[in-house]
Design an enzyme around this catalytic site. Sequence first.
Site, PDB file in Angstrom:
ATOM      1  N   LYS A  11       1.163 -15.182  -5.919  1.00  0.00           N
ATOM      2  CA  LYS A  11       2.594 -14.975  -5.650  1.00  0.00           C
ATOM      3  C   LYS A  11       3.415 -16.212  -6.033  1.00  0.00           C
ATOM      4  O   LYS A  11       2.858 -17.300  -6.282  1.00  0.00           O
ATOM      5  CB  LYS A  11       2.770 -14.608  -4.174  1.00  0.00           C
ATOM      6  CG  LYS A  11       2.120 -13.258  -3.807  1.00  0.00           C
ATOM      7  CD  LYS A  11       2.413 -12.859  -2.356  1.00  0.00           C
ATOM      8  CE  LYS A  11       1.761 -11.531  -2.012  1.00  0.00           C
ATOM      9  NZ  LYS A  11       2.109 -11.070  -0.625  1.00  0.00           N
ATOM     10  N   TYR A  51       5.361  -2.248  -4.490  1.00  0.00           N
ATOM     11  CA  TYR A  51       5.220  -2.217  -3.034  1.00  0.00           C
ATOM     12  C   TYR A  51       5.882  -0.975  -2.424  1.00  0.00           C
ATOM     13  O   TYR A  51       6.254  -0.990  -1.245  1.00  0.00           O
ATOM     14  CB  TYR A  51       5.808  -3.490  -2.419  1.00  0.00           C
ATOM     15  CG  TYR A  51       4.873  -4.685  -2.432  1.00  0.00           C
ATOM     16  CD1 TYR A  51       3.650  -4.661  -1.744  1.00  0.00           C
ATOM     17  CD2 TYR A  51       5.216  -5.862  -3.094  1.00  0.00           C
ATOM     18  CE1 TYR A  51       2.801  -5.760  -1.743  1.00  0.00           C
ATOM     19  CE2 TYR A  51       4.366  -6.972  -3.102  1.00  0.00           C
ATOM     20  CZ  TYR A  51       3.163  -6.912  -2.411  1.00  0.00           C
ATOM     21  OH  TYR A  51       2.315  -8.002  -2.388  1.00  0.00           O
ATOM     22  N   ASN A 114       2.902 -15.849   1.307  1.00  0.00           N
ATOM     23  CA  ASN A 114       1.482 -15.892   1.684  1.00  0.00           C
ATOM     24  C   ASN A 114       0.518 -15.934   0.494  1.00  0.00           C
ATOM     25  O   ASN A 114      -0.623 -15.482   0.583  1.00  0.00           O
ATOM     26  CB  ASN A 114       1.144 -14.793   2.690  1.00  0.00           C
ATOM     27  CG  ASN A 114       1.298 -13.396   2.128  1.00  0.00           C
ATOM     28  OD1 ASN A 114       1.694 -13.235   0.978  1.00  0.00           O
ATOM     29  ND2 ASN A 114       0.989 -12.407   2.925  1.00  0.00           N
ATOM     30  N   HIS A 117      -1.697 -11.587  -3.352  1.00  0.00           N
ATOM     31  CA  HIS A 117      -1.836 -10.160  -3.060  1.00  0.00           C
ATOM     32  C   HIS A 117      -3.221  -9.725  -3.518  1.00  0.00           C
ATOM     33  O   HIS A 117      -3.712 -10.204  -4.547  1.00  0.00           O
ATOM     34  CB  HIS A 117      -0.794  -9.318  -3.809  1.00  0.00           C
ATOM     35  CG  HIS A 117      -1.158  -7.862  -3.874  1.00  0.00           C
ATOM     36  ND1 HIS A 117      -0.893  -6.994  -2.844  1.00  0.00           N
ATOM     37  CD2 HIS A 117      -1.843  -7.148  -4.804  1.00  0.00           C
ATOM     38  CE1 HIS A 117      -1.379  -5.798  -3.166  1.00  0.00           C
ATOM     39  NE2 HIS A 117      -1.967  -5.861  -4.351  1.00  0.00           N
ATOM     40  N   GLU A 128      -3.073   0.139  -8.918  1.00  0.00           N
ATOM     41  CA  GLU A 128      -2.389  -1.144  -9.132  1.00  0.00           C
ATOM     42  C   GLU A 128      -2.782  -1.782 -10.464  1.00  0.00           C
ATOM     43  O   GLU A 128      -1.934  -2.389 -11.134  1.00  0.00           O
ATOM     44  CB  GLU A 128      -2.693  -2.084  -7.959  1.00  0.00           C
ATOM     45  CG  GLU A 128      -2.057  -1.598  -6.663  1.00  0.00           C
ATOM     46  CD  GLU A 128      -2.348  -2.506  -5.477  1.00  0.00           C
ATOM     47  OE1 GLU A 128      -3.093  -3.500  -5.625  1.00  0.00           O
ATOM     48  OE2 GLU A 128      -1.800  -2.226  -4.392  1.00  0.00           O
TER      49      GLU A 128
HETATM   50  P1  RTP Z   1      -0.524  -7.865   0.130  1.00  0.00           P
HETATM   51  O1  RTP Z   1      -0.273  -6.367   0.002  1.00  0.00           O
HETATM   52  O2  RTP Z   1       0.604  -8.683  -0.418  1.00  0.00           O
HETATM   53  O3  RTP Z   1      -1.865  -8.237  -0.438  1.00  0.00           O
HETATM   54  O4  RTP Z   1      -0.606  -8.249   1.668  1.00  0.00           O
HETATM   55  P2  RTP Z   1      -1.451  -7.529   2.803  1.00  0.00           P
HETATM   56  O5  RTP Z   1      -2.178  -6.335   2.247  1.00  0.00           O
HETATM   57  O6  RTP Z   1      -2.258  -8.557   3.490  1.00  0.00           O
HETATM   58  O7  RTP Z   1      -0.300  -7.035   3.785  1.00  0.00           O
HETATM   59  P3  RTP Z   1       0.588  -5.706   3.716  1.00  0.00           P
HETATM   60  O8  RTP Z   1       0.549  -5.078   5.065  1.00  0.00           O
HETATM   61  O9  RTP Z   1       0.218  -4.869   2.544  1.00  0.00           O
HETATM   62  O10 RTP Z   1       2.071  -6.278   3.512  1.00  0.00           O
HETATM   63  C1  RTP Z   1       2.548  -6.655   2.237  1.00  0.00           C
HETATM   64  C2  RTP Z   1       3.290  -7.964   2.364  1.00  0.00           C
HETATM   65  O11 RTP Z   1       4.448  -7.762   3.155  1.00  0.00           O
HETATM   66  C3  RTP Z   1       4.691  -8.911   3.954  1.00  0.00           C
HETATM   67  N1  RTP Z   1       4.706  -8.542   5.359  1.00  0.00           N
HETATM   68  N2  RTP Z   1       5.564  -9.001   6.202  1.00  0.00           N
HETATM   69  N3  RTP Z   1       7.044  -9.546   8.561  1.00  0.00           N
HETATM   70  C4  RTP Z   1       6.005  -8.733   8.619  1.00  0.00           C
HETATM   71  O12 RTP Z   1       5.645  -8.202   9.638  1.00  0.00           O
HETATM   72  C5  RTP Z   1       5.276  -8.469   7.385  1.00  0.00           C
HETATM   73  N4  RTP Z   1       4.237  -7.671   7.280  1.00  0.00           N
HETATM   74  C6  RTP Z   1       3.874  -7.725   5.984  1.00  0.00           C
HETATM   75  C7  RTP Z   1       3.594  -9.912   3.703  1.00  0.00           C
HETATM   76  O13 RTP Z   1       4.079 -10.887   2.794  1.00  0.00           O
HETATM   77  C8  RTP Z   1       2.512  -9.063   3.086  1.00  0.00           C
HETATM   78  O14 RTP Z   1       1.722  -9.829   2.190  1.00  0.00           O
HETATM   79 MG    MG Z   2      -1.214  -4.864   1.079  1.00  0.00          MG
END
Ligand code: RTP
Ligand code: MG
Length: 141
Positions: A11, A51, A114, A117, A128
Amino acid sequence: MALERTLSIIKPDAVAKNVIGEIYTRFEKAGLKVAASKMKQLSKQEAEGFYAVHRERPFFSALVEFMISGPVMIQVLEGEGAVLKNRDLMGATNPKDAAPGTIRADFADSIDANAVHGSDSLENAAIEVAYFFPATDVFAR
Ligand code: RTP
Ligand code: MG
């Protein structure tokens, strides 16, 4: 375990920190091979489409704005159990919860910024990978 492909994105925060190489080293040391890669400035439309599953979530607009705040490094990783292996290397979504030694524990600043991804399932990985790479640009390793 089966040979899999997964989509990884370094990212904008981690690209800005100049840790692309350190993150690639972690992939390689874990037995994941880079099967495709490109640096790209995502458009708002591309980030929203990528997303789209999160479009009703309160954090959606912040997530999209963050993802277009600078160039990202996008790669396809190939290896045995690549989807789960990459998620393990990444660590928890919130770096405060990420296990020591994971990419997010070491390089992420917040749940928004973070660092990486990774696809969360084999099914989403195929979607994807195809979102960013034509089949001819992904190489069997
Ligand atoms: P990613 O898709 O980016 O790999 O991240 P992830 O699976 O670990 O998490 P996901 O639930 O898919 O969420 C995508 C991105 O959204 C942001 N996020 N913010 N403020 C919040 O509660 C929240 N929850 C998710 C994070 O940057 C996350 O990587
Ligand atoms: Mg995710």
